[in-house]
Design a protein around this motif. Structure first.
Motif, PDB file in Angstrom:
ATOM      1  N   ARG A 357       0.925  -1.230  -0.041  1.00 38.07           N
ATOM      2  CA  ARG A 357      -0.115   0.108  -0.051  1.00 38.07           C
ATOM      3  C   ARG A 357       0.628   1.131   0.108  1.00 38.07           C
ATOM      4  O   ARG A 357       0.551   2.398  -0.787  1.00 38.07           O
ATOM      5  CB  ARG A 357      -0.877   0.010   1.362  1.00 38.07           C
ATOM      6  N   ILE A 358       2.027   1.331   0.729  1.00 38.17           N
ATOM      7  CA  ILE A 358       2.942   2.302   0.634  1.00 38.17           C
ATOM      8  C   ILE A 358       3.506   2.579  -0.822  1.00 38.17           C
ATOM      9  O   ILE A 358       3.519   3.688  -1.356  1.00 38.17           O
ATOM     10  CB  ILE A 358       3.928   2.207   1.918  1.00 38.17           C
ATOM     11  N   SER A 359       3.888   1.537  -1.151  1.00 40.57           N
ATOM     12  CA  SER A 359       4.532   1.430  -2.596  1.00 40.57           C
ATOM     13  C   SER A 359       3.448   1.928  -3.534  1.00 40.57           C
ATOM     14  O   SER A 359       3.711   2.767  -4.588  1.00 40.57           O
ATOM     15  CB  SER A 359       5.094   0.125  -2.936  1.00 40.57           C
ATOM     16  N   THR A 360       2.097   1.708  -3.373  1.00 39.67           N
ATOM     17  CA  THR A 360       0.937   2.046  -4.415  1.00 39.67           C
ATOM     18  C   THR A 360       1.136   3.901  -4.405  1.00 39.67           C
ATOM     19  O   THR A 360       1.059   4.328  -5.265  1.00 39.67           O
ATOM     20  CB  THR A 360      -0.227   1.703  -4.057  1.00 39.67           C
ATOM     21  N   VAL A 361       1.388   4.231  -3.260  1.00 36.60           N
ATOM     22  CA  VAL A 361       1.269   5.763  -3.134  1.00 36.60           C
ATOM     23  C   VAL A 361       2.434   6.389  -3.816  1.00 36.60           C
ATOM     24  O   VAL A 361       2.163   7.154  -4.499  1.00 36.60           O
ATOM     25  CB  VAL A 361       1.203   6.355  -1.735  1.00 36.60           C
ATOM     26  N   LEU A 362       3.339   5.735  -3.719  1.00 37.67           N
ATOM     27  CA  LEU A 362       4.849   6.042  -4.327  1.00 37.67           C
ATOM     28  C   LEU A 362       4.684   5.987  -5.948  1.00 37.67           C
ATOM     29  O   LEU A 362       5.042   6.799  -6.695  1.00 37.67           O
ATOM     30  CB  LEU A 362       5.945   5.402  -3.665  1.00 37.67           C
ATOM     31  N   ALA A 363       4.093   4.996  -6.171  1.00 37.76           N
ATOM     32  CA  ALA A 363       3.833   4.808  -7.649  1.00 37.76           C
ATOM     33  C   ALA A 363       3.253   5.618  -8.383  1.00 37.76           C
ATOM     34  O   ALA A 363       3.355   5.884  -9.458  1.00 37.76           O
ATOM     35  CB  ALA A 363       3.358   3.092  -7.788  1.00 37.76           C
ATOM     36  N   THR A 364       2.181   6.086  -7.547  1.00 35.31           N
ATOM     37  CA  THR A 364       1.189   6.947  -8.509  1.00 35.31           C
ATOM     38  C   THR A 364       1.646   8.714  -8.246  1.00 35.31           C
ATOM     39  O   THR A 364       1.360   9.393  -9.016  1.00 35.31           O
ATOM     40  CB  THR A 364      -0.308   6.999  -8.049  1.00 35.31           C
ATOM     41  N   ALA A 365       2.165   8.836  -6.949  1.00 38.97           N
ATOM     42  CA  ALA A 365       2.736  10.287  -6.615  1.00 38.97           C
ATOM     43  C   ALA A 365       3.755  10.852  -7.624  1.00 38.97           C
ATOM     44  O   ALA A 365       3.615  11.945  -8.121  1.00 38.97           O
ATOM     45  CB  ALA A 365       2.828  10.513  -5.248  1.00 38.97           C
ATOM     46  N   ILE A 366       4.895  10.180  -7.732  1.00 39.45           N
ATOM     47  CA  ILE A 366       5.691  10.877  -8.558  1.00 39.45           C
ATOM     48  C   ILE A 366       5.585  11.031  -9.823  1.00 39.45           C
ATOM     49  O   ILE A 366       5.720  12.002 -10.432  1.00 39.45           O
ATOM     50  CB  ILE A 366       6.997   9.620  -8.406  1.00 39.45           C
ATOM     51  N   PRO A 367       4.881  10.070 -10.673  1.00 39.85           N
ATOM     52  CA  PRO A 367       4.474  10.527 -12.125  1.00 39.85           C
ATOM     53  C   PRO A 367       3.550  11.687 -12.086  1.00 39.85           C
ATOM     54  O   PRO A 367       3.650  12.286 -13.176  1.00 39.85           O
ATOM     55  CB  PRO A 367       3.829   9.024 -12.573  1.00 39.85           C
ATOM     56  N   VAL A 368       2.703  11.912 -11.196  1.00 35.31           N
ATOM     57  CA  VAL A 368       1.951  13.034 -11.216  1.00 35.31           C
ATOM     58  C   VAL A 368       2.860  14.443 -11.232  1.00 35.31           C
ATOM     59  O   VAL A 368       2.456  15.322 -12.000  1.00 35.31           O
ATOM     60  CB  VAL A 368       0.722  13.129 -10.010  1.00 35.31           C
ATOM     61  N   VAL A 369       3.710  14.444 -10.227  1.00 37.46           N
ATOM     62  CA  VAL A 369       4.612  15.285 -10.133  1.00 37.46           C
ATOM     63  C   VAL A 369       5.327  15.704 -11.408  1.00 37.46           C
ATOM     64  O   VAL A 369       5.425  16.881 -12.125  1.00 37.46           O
ATOM     65  CB  VAL A 369       5.373  15.160  -9.022  1.00 37.46           C
ATOM     66  N   VAL A 370       5.910  14.719 -11.983  1.00 40.14           N
ATOM     67  CA  VAL A 370       6.641  14.639 -13.609  1.00 40.14           C
ATOM     68  C   VAL A 370       5.400  15.285 -14.494  1.00 40.14           C
ATOM     69  O   VAL A 370       6.043  16.102 -15.218  1.00 40.14           O
ATOM     70  CB  VAL A 370       7.046  13.491 -13.888  1.00 40.14           C
ATOM     71  N   ALA A 371       4.206  14.654 -14.479  1.00 37.45           N
ATOM     72  CA  ALA A 371       3.402  15.043 -15.414  1.00 37.45           C
ATOM     73  C   ALA A 371       2.934  16.622 -15.279  1.00 37.45           C
ATOM     74  O   ALA A 371       2.630  17.280 -16.375  1.00 37.45           O
ATOM     75  CB  ALA A 371       2.103  14.130 -15.265  1.00 37.45           C
ATOM     76  N   LEU A 372       2.860  17.041 -14.078  1.00 38.09           N
ATOM     77  CA  LEU A 372       2.516  18.611 -13.738  1.00 38.09           C
ATOM     78  C   LEU A 372       3.692  19.453 -14.289  1.00 38.09           C
ATOM     79  O   LEU A 372       3.424  20.673 -14.653  1.00 38.09           O
ATOM     80  CB  LEU A 372       2.181  18.457 -12.566  1.00 38.09           C
ATOM     81  N   LEU A 373       4.798  19.060 -14.241  1.00 38.50           N
ATOM     82  CA  LEU A 373       6.019  19.757 -14.566  1.00 38.50           C
ATOM     83  C   LEU A 373       6.664  19.592 -16.113  1.00 38.50           C
ATOM     84  O   LEU A 373       7.288  20.507 -16.602  1.00 38.50           O
ATOM     85  CB  LEU A 373       7.351  19.552 -13.648  1.00 38.50           C
TER      86      LEU A 373
END
Length: 489
Positions: A357-373
């Motif tokens: 579950r912790i890994s799931t949050v990491l798996a989605t949070a980082i691409p969101v930041v990259v996509a927004l930038l």
């Protein structure tokens, strides 16, 4: 009106996804449920789920956009996406299921007698591939939301990330399987409905010869890809499919290797039916959305209803497409999140449900930041680059690891690093080169034609130089991979 209908479609798809995921939570009890749905998913159900996660933003939006921009050359993408599953059926599906692994790094460790270094490198490559694949889904969500609703594009990636996190965290692979199976059929309907409406509207406008002449004339006016580009793209799509982590992990959920093969055969049929629709809409887009450019061609399917119809009907058809598009973003990102969370959890959190579950949050949070930038790229082209990278790294490991007993851990590491470095540096270099069609620029822009053979050659040569390092358990593992379960003891 467009804003209201499209927003309602987005809300309905998101709520339905979460409700189905919560239903899956009731059935998820063990670690095996979270990672591989306890290996109990039957072929038709699994095939629908694979179709749901594989048909991403590149398939739903990007294929039509490529046909508008590249004409007949764009047809190689749906052909390659589908034909890659024939390669899976022939060479990978059943042996991978019999390996008893949860993830691709698990397979590497089983095949090469607990090689820690190979497992780590495989894990890092899986992480890179999954993140590179998720970012275009986020870009697609931003594009869809901004064009059809008028809302800020950055809201789209946040919605996708939030829904995916809730879906995966709630029940892992078990929940995601239910969600993706539903979303394949929903995406199919979301393209069938506007396609039929548009065809019934435009077909009476021309006779058959006039329609053929109009389409042929438009296709001839569109510049096609060179022979080298075509060969490289086909190679990337065929071999890249063999190494996609989110696709491969689904075969671990089948009860047997035979069921994995049956699943793959069904997937071939489902994909063949689906790709007829964006291809048809792309051809219609050539005739009715002529003002599109490279920067907005991915919006072809989103804009086509308003190019053909007026009023409420156009708004409703657009809303249907928006719902299907978000189903594509959610299902593909869910599959990638499961695959990535499994790899991260096994590597860094001892494979526990809490670590998953912790890994799931990491798996989605980082691409969101990259996509927004970052700015949105052409969706099918961006995914094509990921296929090239995967074909140059994970694919050689699986093909040679499954079918060549003399492959060593040292050879596998060398080959994957050579493929990753050559393909990655080529794609990075192409982004800094002038946008022209010189041969050297094309080689960097489409590196699969030489980076994939390079990875295979390096793996083979280094393995031949390190024959003393062949795993001692290779005969037992090869028997595990290739002997059908009913006769294996």
């Amino acid at each position: 009106m467009t804003n209201l209908f499209s927003v309602l479609a987005l809300v309905l798809v998101s709520l339905t996804t979460m409700l189905i995921a919560f239903y899956g939570l009731r059935l998820s009890r063990t670690t095996s449920d979270f990672y591989v749905a306890s290996r109990t998913v039957r072929p038709w159900w699994n095939a629908s789920a694979i179709g749901g996660e594989y048909l991403s933003a590149a398939s739903f939006l990007g294929v039509a956009g490529l046909i508008v921009l590249s004409g007949q050359s764009g047809l190689w993408f749906p052909i390659g996406y589908t034909a890659g599953y024939l390669m899976l059926l022939l060479f990978v599906a059943a042996p991978l299921r019999r390996s008893q692994a949860y993830t691709i790094p698990d397979f590497a460790q089983i095949r090469f007698e607990d090689s820690i270094m190979l497992r780590k490198i495989t894990t890092y490559l899986v992480v890179i591939i999954c993140w590179l694949y998720i970012v275009p889904q986020m870009h697609g969500a931003a594009l869809t939301l901004s064009i059809t609703t008028g809302l800020p594009g950055w809201i789209g990636p946040l919605i996708v990330a939030a829904v995916v996190c809730l879906t995966v965290v709630s029940g892992g692979m078990r929940s995601v399987t239910f969600v993706q199976a539903f979303q394949y059929w929903f995406k199919l309907a979301a393209l069938v409905i506007p396609t039929l409406f548009v065809l019934f509207q435009v077909l009476p406008e021309y006779s058959v010869p006039e329609r053929a002449a109009a389409v042929a004339g438009q296709l001839k006016s569109i510049s096609s890809m060179s022979l080298y580009e075509t060969i490289s793209i086909i190679l990337a799509l065929l071999f890249g499919t063999l190494g996609l982590p989110h696709v491969l992990v689904r075969f671990y959920t089948n009860p047997t290797g035979h069921a994995a093969r049956t699943t793959t055969a069904i997937v071939l049929c489902l994909l063949s039916v689906f790709y007829l629709l964006p291809t048809t809409l792309g051809v219609l887009g050539i005739l009715y959305t002529k003002d599109l450019s490279a920067s907005n061609a991915d919006a072809t399917i989103l804009l086509l209803p308003h190019s053909v119809f007026d009023g409420v009907l156009a708004d409703l058809l657009t809303a249907v497409v928006v719902g299907g598009a978000f189903a594509a973003f959610l299902s593909t990102t869910s599959g990638l999140a499961v695959s990535l969370a499994g790899a991260l959890s096994q590597e860094f959190f001892n494979g526990t449900v809490r670590g998953f579950r912790i890994s799931t949050v990491l798996a989605t949070a980082i691409p969101v930041v990259v996509a927004l930038l970052t700015s949105s790229l052409a969706l099918a082209g961006a995914i094509g680059n990921v296929f090239a990278f995967t074909a140059s790294t994970i694919c050689p490991l699986l093909l040679l690891g499954i079918w060549w007993r003399s492959l060593t851990a040292r050879g596998a590491i060398a080959g994957m690093l050579a493929g990753a470095a050559s393909c990655g540096l080529a794609l990075l270099g192409s982004s800094m080169m002038p946008n022209n069609d010189s041969f050297w620029v094309l080689m960097l822009r489409q590196p699969a034609a030489w980076s994939v053979p390079l990875a295979f050659v390096v793996m083979i040569l280094v393995s031949k130089k390190s024959t003393r390092k062949i795993p001692t358990n290779v005969d037992r593992v090869m028997a595990l991979l290739h002997v059908p379960e009913r006769s294996y003891k």
